[in-house]
Design an enzyme around this catalytic site. Sequence first.
Site, PDB file in Angstrom:
ATOM      1  N   ASP A 103      20.866 -21.178   8.393  1.00  8.66           N
ATOM      2  CA  ASP A 103      19.768 -20.909   7.461  1.00  8.66           C
ATOM      3  C   ASP A 103      19.943 -19.536   6.810  1.00  8.66           C
ATOM      4  OD1 ASP A 103      18.627 -23.251   8.343  1.00  8.66           O
ATOM      5  OD2 ASP A 103      17.306 -22.256   9.795  1.00  8.66           O
TER       6      ASP A 103
HETATM    7  N1  URA Z   1      18.984 -23.980  13.955  1.00  6.60           N
HETATM    8  C1  URA Z   1      18.142 -23.412  13.082  1.00  6.60           C
HETATM    9  O1  URA Z   1      16.943 -23.590  13.159  1.00  6.60           O
HETATM   10  N2  URA Z   1      18.662 -22.615  12.134  1.00  6.60           N
HETATM   11  C2  URA Z   1      19.990 -22.359  12.006  1.00  6.60           C
HETATM   12  O2  URA Z   1      20.397 -21.616  11.117  1.00  6.60           O
HETATM   13  C3  URA Z   1      20.858 -22.971  12.938  1.00  6.60           C
HETATM   14  C4  URA Z   1      20.335 -23.785  13.906  1.00  6.60           C
END
Ligand code: URA
Length: 244
Positions: A103
């Site tokens: 993310d």
């Molecule tokens: N899980 C999440 O919530 N975000 C990420 O970036 C990776 C795994």
Amino acid sequence: MRLDKFLSNQGFGSRSQVQKLIKKGFVKVNDEIVKDPSYHIDPMKDKVELEDEEILYKENHYFMLNKPAGYITATEDEEYPTVLDLFSDLPIASKLFPVGRLDIDTEGLLILTTDGQFGHRLSHPKWNIEKEYYAIVEGDISNIDFSESENKGIYLKKEKYQTKPFKVKVLNTSKDKSEILITLTEGKYHIVKRIMQELGYPVLYLKRIRIGNLKLDEDLLPGEFRELTEKEIKDLKKLIKMND
Ligand code: URA
């Protein structure tokens, strides 16, 4: 392959930059100086030297990046900087793509490569490759019993989805927040945040620290990257049955 293309692909500069090096006589093919950028070589057989250093041919490139927050995992975007922007000084940047996704606000280990098959396999769920994250979550998590999630995963009510089993190790707790390590084998969108939200401990900070047997190099500051070693590439390929 043309000599200038070979040198550029191997990361020694743009086409025009390496053409200058060739014309200046810095490049040897099989111990002879070659000043013609269009000269054809066989990368598997010919010995190419730049300023008397032999260039060992790499068919593909593999990097680990310590992804900083604020960058999106994509090759282009109109609104935000992408992880590829961090590689813009490399001549091969346009051939790289990220494997899997973090993310925008997540930091840590991201692999980028030019190797399509490797990238495709490594992100395929069938291999059940472990991904380990360090997370800071809201609240005191010390009373939660994670033994069930280790066996069965948990049910995400909002998404109507049963996760795969995952492991949690609590590192530190206080009244307001807790530090944990969480290891999962699935890479679904926002998976860690969704799991922790379901349990009532929203994620405040998230950093991926391991993919399979590859650990994030602690010497890399956010935004820094390095090439994977031959051993690291080999070990990852073993996990996805790509070893020749
Ligand atoms: N899980 C999440 O919530 N975000 C990420 O970036 C990776 C795994």
